[in-house]
Scaffold this motif. Sequence first.
Motif, short mmCIF file in Angstrom:
data_model
loop_
_atom_site.label_atom_id
_atom_site.label_comp_id
_atom_site.label_asym_id
_atom_site.label_seq_id
_atom_site.Cartn_x
_atom_site.Cartn_y
_atom_site.Cartn_z
N LEU A 107 35.56 58.76 49.99
CA LEU A 107 35.01 58.01 48.87
C LEU A 107 33.52 57.77 49.08
O LEU A 107 33.10 57.30 50.15
CB LEU A 107 35.75 56.68 48.72
N THR A 108 32.72 58.12 48.09
CA THR A 108 31.27 58.03 48.23
C THR A 108 30.60 57.17 47.16
O THR A 108 29.53 56.61 47.39
CB THR A 108 30.63 59.43 48.19
N THR A 109 31.21 57.07 45.98
CA THR A 109 30.63 56.30 44.87
C THR A 109 31.45 55.04 44.67
O THR A 109 32.66 55.11 44.45
CB THR A 109 30.60 57.12 43.58
N LEU A 110 30.79 53.87 44.72
CA LEU A 110 31.50 52.59 44.70
C LEU A 110 31.03 51.75 43.51
O LEU A 110 29.83 51.46 43.38
CB LEU A 110 31.26 51.83 46.00
N LEU A 111 31.98 51.35 42.66
CA LEU A 111 31.71 50.49 41.52
C LEU A 111 32.05 49.06 41.94
O LEU A 111 33.21 48.73 42.18
CB LEU A 111 32.56 50.89 40.32
N PHE A 112 31.03 48.21 42.04
CA PHE A 112 31.21 46.87 42.61
C PHE A 112 31.40 45.80 41.55
O PHE A 112 30.79 45.82 40.48
CB PHE A 112 30.01 46.50 43.47
N GLY A 113 32.24 44.81 41.88
CA GLY A 113 32.40 43.61 41.09
C GLY A 113 32.97 42.51 41.97
O GLY A 113 33.30 42.74 43.13
N GLY A 114 33.07 41.30 41.40
CA GLY A 114 33.67 40.20 42.15
C GLY A 114 32.76 38.99 42.24
O GLY A 114 31.76 38.87 41.53
N VAL A 115 33.12 38.07 43.12
CA VAL A 115 32.35 36.85 43.37
C VAL A 115 32.18 36.65 44.87
O VAL A 115 32.99 37.13 45.65
CB VAL A 115 33.06 35.61 42.75
N ASN A 116 31.12 36.00 45.25
CA ASN A 116 29.97 35.67 44.43
C ASN A 116 28.94 36.78 44.56
O ASN A 116 28.76 37.35 45.63
CB ASN A 116 29.37 34.33 44.85
N THR A 117 28.24 37.09 43.46
CA THR A 117 27.37 38.26 43.43
C THR A 117 26.36 38.26 44.55
O THR A 117 26.12 39.30 45.18
CB THR A 117 26.61 38.31 42.08
N ASP A 118 25.73 37.11 44.80
CA ASP A 118 24.64 37.03 45.78
C ASP A 118 25.13 36.67 47.17
O ASP A 118 24.32 36.42 48.07
CB ASP A 118 23.59 36.02 45.32
N GLN A 119 26.45 36.67 47.37
CA GLN A 119 26.99 36.34 48.69
C GLN A 119 27.89 37.48 49.18
O GLN A 119 27.40 38.46 49.73
CB GLN A 119 27.71 34.99 48.62
N CYS A 120 29.20 37.38 48.96
CA CYS A 120 30.09 38.40 49.51
C CYS A 120 29.99 39.75 48.81
O CYS A 120 30.14 40.79 49.44
CB CYS A 120 31.53 37.90 49.48
N VAL A 121 29.72 39.73 47.49
CA VAL A 121 29.55 41.02 46.80
C VAL A 121 28.31 41.72 47.31
O VAL A 121 28.35 42.90 47.69
CB VAL A 121 29.48 40.82 45.28
N SER A 122 27.19 41.01 47.34
CA SER A 122 25.95 41.65 47.80
C SER A 122 26.01 41.99 49.28
O SER A 122 25.47 43.02 49.70
CB SER A 122 24.74 40.76 47.51
N GLY A 123 26.69 41.17 50.08
CA GLY A 123 26.82 41.49 51.50
C GLY A 123 27.52 42.81 51.71
O GLY A 123 27.10 43.64 52.53
N ASP B 214 29.40 42.84 34.14
CA ASP B 214 30.26 41.83 33.52
C ASP B 214 31.53 41.55 34.30
O ASP B 214 32.39 40.81 33.84
CB ASP B 214 30.59 42.19 32.07
N ILE B 215 31.67 42.12 35.51
CA ILE B 215 32.78 41.75 36.37
C ILE B 215 32.28 41.14 37.68
O ILE B 215 32.98 41.15 38.69
CB ILE B 215 33.73 42.93 36.66
N THR B 216 31.06 40.61 37.65
CA THR B 216 30.55 39.92 38.83
C THR B 216 29.82 38.66 38.40
O THR B 216 29.20 38.62 37.33
CB THR B 216 29.62 40.83 39.66
N ALA B 217 29.93 37.61 39.21
CA ALA B 217 29.35 36.32 38.85
C ALA B 217 29.12 35.50 40.12
O ALA B 217 29.62 35.84 41.20
CB ALA B 217 30.27 35.56 37.90
N THR B 218 28.36 34.42 39.97
CA THR B 218 28.09 33.54 41.10
C THR B 218 27.95 32.10 40.64
O THR B 218 27.70 31.84 39.46
CB THR B 218 26.80 33.98 41.83
N THR B 219 28.11 31.18 41.57
CA THR B 219 27.89 29.76 41.31
C THR B 219 26.47 29.34 41.65
O THR B 219 26.11 28.19 41.43
CB THR B 219 28.87 28.91 42.13
#
Length: 276
Positions: free
Chosen positions: A206-222, A239-244
């Motif tokens: 797998l080489t191409t990754l479509l990312f989503g989840g919470v929190n965008t600037d924490q675990c998703v971005s990590g 529209d499938i990622t968000a943060t507090t």
Amino acid sequence: MATRPKVEQTVEYGNPASFWVEYPSGLVDLSRSQHSNDEAAPPPLRSTQLDIPVDGERVIRVDKASTAAVIVDMQNFFLHPDLRDHPTGLKCVDPLLKLVPALRAQGVKILWVNWGLTDHELKTIPPSLVRGFMKNGRGGFGSELPGNFGRMLMRDAYNSELYGPLQEEYLKGQKAGTDVWIHKNRMGGIWGYQSALDLYLEENGLTTLLFGGVNTDQCVSGTMIDAYFRGYDVVLVKDITATTSPAGGLENILYNVGNSWGFLTDTTRVVEAIST
């Protein structure tokens, strides 16, 4: 966000084994299926590929078998109203419920990457993380949560399950053999040497990754930044990622993904690409 100018002639990036090809039309071919050979026009779209419109007046071409959705921490602990107030995170649920079956039908893997600690791992988590997940020196990883939520972010606890209908959607995919649950024990899912997520990606090509989840600037971005550093293709589905966090936390990640790390799109464009 400024749009990167389109290339004036076909450009190939990378090396013979792992490469992208960008065309003057705005297509960026991530499929690694055909070198540029200085051709100005891209090759025809194959049935094994998808062309997905992204921000910046571009379209990315991906290979379905080499693409996975990486959904991070859409768990009760972060989303359930009895545990916290996360309205923007809850807004990601409906788009996910539309996106996941559409991708699954195309043979795209769905990877649910979540906190799921063992008692042994409680002894190995660094102090910065332990302190960060405690409130006023109390609670934290492994502590009992109110109601029937179980121990905090422990494997198989109710608070560690996916929120609401997402848990049912995962179970459908697990039965179909397309969805995989991957435990993590840090903010990022690809930290250190041979994490479970990194091993799965390598073993399955797998080489191409479509990312989503919470929190965008924490675990998703990590997870996303480590993927970028290791050479995976990074696509954030907005529209499938968000943060507090305050507004700047989200905007900064969107800027960096769209300007440097990879590409930005949304579920509408992905689903439409599948249906055409």
